[in-house]
Design a protein around this motif. Structure first.
Motif, PDB file in Angstrom:
ATOM      1  N   GLY A 250       0.737  -1.318  -0.079  1.00 51.97           N
ATOM      2  CA  GLY A 250      -0.120   0.023  -0.036  1.00 51.97           C
ATOM      3  C   GLY A 250       0.844   1.270   0.130  1.00 51.97           C
ATOM      4  N   ILE A 251       2.132   1.232  -0.004  1.00 53.00           N
ATOM      5  CA  ILE A 251       3.018   2.491   0.136  1.00 53.00           C
ATOM      6  C   ILE A 251       2.954   2.969  -1.477  1.00 53.00           C
ATOM      7  N   LYS A 252       3.065   4.262  -1.532  1.00 49.27           N
ATOM      8  CA  LYS A 252       2.923   5.041  -2.659  1.00 49.27           C
ATOM      9  C   LYS A 252       4.419   5.117  -3.076  1.00 49.27           C
ATOM     10  N   ILE A 253       4.513   4.803  -4.412  1.00 58.14           N
ATOM     11  CA  ILE A 253       5.869   4.919  -5.041  1.00 58.14           C
ATOM     12  C   ILE A 253       6.038   5.786  -5.953  1.00 58.14           C
ATOM     13  N   MET A 254       7.031   7.153  -5.624  1.00 59.97           N
ATOM     14  CA  MET A 254       7.146   8.247  -6.201  1.00 59.97           C
ATOM     15  C   MET A 254       8.704   8.402  -6.535  1.00 59.97           C
ATOM     16  N   GLY A 255       8.962   9.367  -7.398  1.00 55.77           N
ATOM     17  CA  GLY A 255      10.316   9.575  -7.714  1.00 55.77           C
ATOM     18  C   GLY A 255      10.428  10.596  -9.141  1.00 55.77           C
ATOM     19  N   THR A 256      11.756  10.926  -9.169  1.00 60.54           N
ATOM     20  CA  THR A 256      11.824  11.826 -10.502  1.00 60.54           C
ATOM     21  C   THR A 256      11.654  11.041 -11.749  1.00 60.54           C
ATOM     22  N   GLY A 257      11.400  11.757 -12.883  1.00 60.90           N
ATOM     23  CA  GLY A 257      10.957  10.967 -14.092  1.00 60.90           C
ATOM     24  C   GLY A 257      12.177  10.279 -14.527  1.00 60.90           C
ATOM     25  N   ASP A 258      13.123  10.176 -14.014  1.00 55.66           N
ATOM     26  CA  ASP A 258      14.222   9.476 -14.640  1.00 55.66           C
ATOM     27  C   ASP A 258      13.922   8.067 -14.474  1.00 55.66           C
ATOM     28  N   ILE A 259      13.065   7.561 -13.169  1.00 57.59           N
ATOM     29  CA  ILE A 259      12.866   6.181 -12.944  1.00 57.59           C
ATOM     30  C   ILE A 259      11.999   5.608 -14.117  1.00 57.59           C
ATOM     31  N   THR A 260      11.231   6.233 -14.448  1.00 55.47           N
ATOM     32  CA  THR A 260      10.130   5.855 -15.782  1.00 55.47           C
ATOM     33  C   THR A 260      10.347   6.511 -16.921  1.00 55.47           C
ATOM     34  N   ASP A 261      11.579   6.640 -17.099  1.00 55.17           N
ATOM     35  CA  ASP A 261      11.951   7.293 -18.559  1.00 55.17           C
ATOM     36  C   ASP A 261      11.383   6.447 -19.646  1.00 55.17           C
ATOM     37  N   GLU A 262      10.702   6.932 -20.679  1.00 56.04           N
ATOM     38  CA  GLU A 262      10.252   6.383 -21.715  1.00 56.04           C
ATOM     39  C   GLU A 262      11.383   5.477 -22.625  1.00 56.04           C
ATOM     40  N   THR A 263      12.656   5.718 -22.621  1.00 56.92           N
ATOM     41  CA  THR A 263      13.510   4.721 -23.279  1.00 56.92           C
ATOM     42  C   THR A 263      13.986   3.571 -22.630  1.00 56.92           C
ATOM     43  N   TYR A 264      13.210   3.209 -21.327  1.00 58.43           N
ATOM     44  CA  TYR A 264      13.207   1.784 -20.827  1.00 58.43           C
ATOM     45  C   TYR A 264      12.161   1.633 -20.168  1.00 58.43           C
ATOM     46  N   ILE A 265      11.203   2.407 -19.878  1.00 60.57           N
ATOM     47  CA  ILE A 265       9.890   1.702 -19.049  1.00 60.57           C
ATOM     48  C   ILE A 265       9.440   0.436 -19.559  1.00 60.57           C
ATOM     49  N   ASP A 266       9.557   0.080 -20.789  1.00 63.67           N
ATOM     50  CA  ASP A 266       9.145  -1.201 -21.181  1.00 63.67           C
ATOM     51  C   ASP A 266       9.719  -2.432 -20.622  1.00 63.67           C
ATOM     52  N   ALA A 267      11.175  -1.981 -20.264  1.00 62.07           N
ATOM     53  CA  ALA A 267      12.050  -3.033 -19.542  1.00 62.07           C
ATOM     54  C   ALA A 267      11.489  -3.231 -18.138  1.00 62.07           C
ATOM     55  N   VAL A 268      11.145  -2.095 -17.514  1.00 56.95           N
ATOM     56  CA  VAL A 268      10.514  -2.402 -16.195  1.00 56.95           C
ATOM     57  C   VAL A 268       9.305  -3.181 -16.348  1.00 56.95           C
ATOM     58  N   GLY A 269       8.393  -2.932 -17.235  1.00 53.35           N
ATOM     59  CA  GLY A 269       7.111  -3.680 -17.203  1.00 53.35           C
ATOM     60  C   GLY A 269       6.042  -3.290 -16.463  1.00 53.35           C
ATOM     61  N   ASP A 270       5.301  -3.867 -16.159  1.00 52.86           N
ATOM     62  CA  ASP A 270       4.140  -3.754 -15.331  1.00 52.86           C
ATOM     63  C   ASP A 270       4.154  -3.226 -13.820  1.00 52.86           C
ATOM     64  N   ALA A 271       5.524  -3.457 -13.442  1.00 49.03           N
ATOM     65  CA  ALA A 271       6.043  -3.212 -12.078  1.00 49.03           C
ATOM     66  C   ALA A 271       6.086  -1.892 -12.076  1.00 49.03           C
ATOM     67  N   ALA A 272       6.094  -0.972 -13.037  1.00 51.47           N
ATOM     68  CA  ALA A 272       6.083   0.452 -13.151  1.00 51.47           C
ATOM     69  C   ALA A 272       4.552   0.923 -12.994  1.00 51.47           C
ATOM     70  N   LEU A 273       3.628   0.274 -13.061  1.00 53.19           N
ATOM     71  CA  LEU A 273       2.296   0.817 -13.087  1.00 53.19           C
ATOM     72  C   LEU A 273       1.948   1.487 -11.805  1.00 53.19           C
ATOM     73  N   GLY A 274       1.425   2.672 -12.027  1.00 54.12           N
ATOM     74  CA  GLY A 274       1.153   3.440 -10.727  1.00 54.12           C
ATOM     75  C   GLY A 274       2.018   4.262 -10.059  1.00 54.12           C
ATOM     76  N   THR A 275       3.198   4.058 -10.583  1.00 53.47           N
ATOM     77  CA  THR A 275       4.498   5.098 -10.023  1.00 53.47           C
ATOM     78  C   THR A 275       4.234   6.414 -10.609  1.00 53.47           C
ATOM     79  N   ILE A 276       4.416   7.330  -9.459  1.00 50.60           N
ATOM     80  CA  ILE A 276       4.108   8.704  -9.632  1.00 50.60           C
ATOM     81  C   ILE A 276       5.399   9.469  -9.839  1.00 50.60           C
ATOM     82  N   THR A 277       5.648  10.137 -10.605  1.00 50.61           N
ATOM     83  CA  THR A 277       6.833  10.962 -11.068  1.00 50.61           C
ATOM     84  C   THR A 277       6.842  12.336 -11.465  1.00 50.61           C
ATOM     85  N   THR A 278       7.813  13.186 -11.327  1.00 58.01           N
ATOM     86  CA  THR A 278       7.766  14.457 -11.738  1.00 58.01           C
ATOM     87  C   THR A 278       8.477  14.504 -12.908  1.00 58.01           C
TER      88      THR A 278
END
Lengths: 393, 287
Positions: A250-278
């Motif tokens: 239930g913890i909210k996952i946030m971060g700077t946009g680097d962690i969900t950068d479009e160039t590799y977000i597909d490699a993170v896969g569904d684990a990235a869903l719901g992550t809040i970034t700037t």
């Protein structure tokens, strides 16, 4: 025999001189733009993205601006490598005589280049370095079209507290930008009267996160703020957050946009869903200008690799270069007028409105709070809220 | 209490991951006495073969593993025949320079063939998420890693250290001319051992790619871990590699949990201490 050779040689010299001078008389004036990015090794994606963007821009707006023909001089910085960057800047400035420079990328390279660019009066664009205090402070001819670290690190603190996530755990990569981001975020968190549930500095070479995950879980925080450099650390931590069950707790996952950068977000896969970034830019940004940019970019360069922030920073640098050259059409290239035209300028970019600070050349822009969602089956950073005109300090 | 057990479990799983990744190198470096840093490249190609098999040919995850073993095993025979066999009698430095050059070439090849970006790694749903085991919530993939790592360890220890093939390999390494004079086909044995080492490396890459990320820089990023595990374990021993992997894995995870400020430091301190205490590794033979 010898005489014949001599005559032949002098004839050759004479004709080539005539040819050269002939060209010189008829050719229009050129402006040389240096492009210093990394084209090889693990950071080669940056150079690839810059080239794709420049190609698109010149296809759309032609290869002349203000009556001057644009000529590109590309060099490979090979990554964060200040000695190489310094040598290349010297080369393109003194030998190639470039008048405008896009790059070099990375903070150490930018710092190494600044004194030369200042002395030679070469306007430059910082398209891939985010450390504070490396723009107008180092060369008054430089302009940042990327972002400054505080722009991404501060806004999430207020956003988290506003949403009732008051106890925040902070995990950053253990290197200078990570320490900066940690400081900015914790300060902003205190200002927003949130509390720090704990903090961790994670080594930059780290294949294993489970010990850290357990520690974060023990702290029972409302939210986790992550700052990691682009690359395998971001993929690793988001997957670990998901696999360890931390996210499901239930913890909210946030971060700077680097962690969900479009160039590799597909490699993170569904684990990235719901992550809040700037972020400064998402291909999902809802504006006519952006839709056109994305459509044209994909049509020219293909859908992969996906468009990242380097592309938008390059695009805006090209936009301003062309506008500044048009403004001094008919006259000889003047670096002071060029910089004066750009600094203080506000315009609409595909990412949204941006302003170049008049005194400093650094960037003021909207920062978007985004959530990772699936749009037509593809993981995207969807903008859900925005902070207007966020400063660079 | 439950958090201590969870951390311990995670450490064991990480230990098996380190073992799986480095056992291929342990075979070539330890048993054949050939310093093959390109072993890390075989791991990377193993990861790419798995991704390609799963995404382009729709092969299920488990079925992709033997494919990886065979393809990378075959690849290493080709490389061995073309390049490595000419360097068996050279000194260590020559082998290091040769194989690190191959690592850089492999990075360029992977970038050319698969692009510079990180690969998407799909995992079957039965291997994701967590399971409740004896009151603990454990990661499913880590349970799988422990199971497959233990199976590999048993097969290798019995197969390479206790069988005639293993004895033949050691005989060839210790004295190739005498082994040849005794009627052993040393060329064939070396090629075969190389294929097994390469196949294992490929398997290591395929099993770790989803945890470590897969891009062309994979070999350089993880090479140092392979070398640490093999040298701490001791040359020429599969069980030593397993013990080193487990010890360092558990120490690393425990260290990060109890002393996060020292973070990743623990594994290096232990390595240095261990090398000072036993320069030939935990189970290494004095040569």
């Amino acid at each position: 025999m010898k005489i014949a050779m001599k005559i032949a040689a002098s004839l050759l010299v004479a004709t080539s001189a005539a040819v050269l001078s002939g060209f010189g008389a008829s050719a229009q004036e050129t402006v040389k733009i240096g492009i210093l990015q990394s084209y090889s090794g693990i950071t080669s994606l940056g150079g690839q993205q810059t080239d794709s963007t420049v190609k698109l821009f010149m296809q759309k707006y032609g290869d002349t601006a203000g009556g001057k023909k644009i000529e590109l001089v590309r060099r490979d910085t090979t990554g964060p490598n200040p000695e190489v960057a310094k040598r290349l800047v010297q080369e393109v400035v003194t030998r190639e005589k470039v008048q405008v420079l896009i790059g070099p990328d990375y903070t150490p390279n930018t710092l190494a280049a600044a004194p030369i660019l200042m002395e030679a009066k070469v306007p430059s664009f910082v398209t891939g370095a985010a450390t504070t205090g490396i723009v107008g402070e180092k060369s008054k001819y430089s302009t940042r079209t990327f972002f400054a670290v505080p722009q991404l690190c501060k806004p999430l603190a207020a956003y988290a507290v506003k949403n009732g996530w008051k106890r925040v755990f902070v995990a950053v990569a253990d290197f200078a930008p990570g320490h900066d981001c940690e400081k900015y975020f914790i300060e902003a968190l205190k200002d927003a009267s949130g509390t720090l549930a704990g903090n961790l500095r994670i080594p930059v070479a780290n294949p294993e996160f489970s010990g850290y995950m357990q520690r974060i879980r023990d702290a029972k925080a409302d939210a986790l703020f992550i700052f990691m450099p682009i690359g395998e650390l971001s993929i690793g931590i988001l997957r670990a957050v998901n696999d360890s069950g931390l996210k499901a707790s239930g913890i909210k996952i946030m971060g700077t946009g680097d962690i969900t950068d479009e160039t590799y977000i597909d490699a993170v896969g569904d684990a990235a869903l719901g992550t809040i970034t700037t972020g400064i830019y998402s291909t999902q940004h809802d504006s006519a200008l952006n839709k056109e940019f994305v459509k044209d970019y994909v049509a020219l360069n293909g859908a992969k690799p996906r468009i990242g922030w380097g592309a938008i920073a390059t695009w805006d640098a090209m936009r301003m270069t062309y506008d500044a050259l048009n403004a001094q059409a008919g006259a000889k290239f003047d670096p002071d007028k060029f910089a004066a035209f750009i600094h203080g300028r506000t315009f609409e970019s595909p990412r949204g409105p941006i302003t170049i600070d008049k005194a400093n050349g650094d960037i003021v822009q909207n920062i978007y709070i985004r959530r990772v969602d699936k749009v037509n089956g593809v993981l995207q950073n969807v903008e859900i809220e925005s902070f207007k005109d966020v400063g660079f300090k | 209490m439950s958090s201590i057990l969870t951390v311990l479990f995670n450490g064991v799983a990480y230990g098996f991951l380190l073992f799986i990744m480095s056992v291929g190198l342990s075979v070539t470096l330890g048993m054949m006495n050939f310093v093959n840093l390109a072993q890390a490249s075989f791991s990377m190609f193993g990861g790419y073969v798995k991704v390609t098999a799963m995404q382009s040919f729709g092969v299920p995850f488990l079925a992709s593993l033997p494919i990886v073993f065979i393809v990378i095993g075959a690849l290493s025979i080709v490389v061995e025949r073309l390049i490595f066999r000419h360097f068996y009698n050279t000194d260590d430095l020559t082998q290091v320079l040769l194989t690190i050059g191959l690592v850089f070439m492999s990075i360029a090849i992977a970038t050319y063939a698969w692009g510079g970006t990180y690969q998407r790694i799909d995992m079957p749903s039965w291997l994701t998420g967590q399971r409740d085991v004896l009151g603990l919530t454990l990661e499913t993939y880590r349970i799988f890693l422990i199971a497959i790592g233990a199976a590999m360890a048993i097969i290798l220890v019995l197969g390479l250290e206790r069988t005639q093939l293993g004895a033949m390999v050691r005989a060839c390494v210790d004295n190739r001319r005498v082994a040849g004079a005794c009627g052993l086909n040393t060329e064939l044995i070396f090629a075969l051992t190389f294929a097994i080492g390469g196949g294992l490396a490929g398997l290591g890459g395929a099993l770790s790619a989803n945890l470590l990320g897969l891009d062309p820089n994979f070999p350089l990023r993880y090479l140092v871990y392979l070398l640490i595990i093999v040298s701490v374990g001791g040359m020429g021993t599969i069980s030593g590699t397993l013990i080193a992997g487990l010890a360092l894995g558990i120490a690393d995870v425990m260290g990060k949990y109890y002393f996060p400020q020292f973070g990743g430091f623990v594994i290096y301190v232990l390595t240095v201490a261990c090398m000072l205490w036993r320069p030939h590794g935990l189970l290494g033979r004095q040569t």
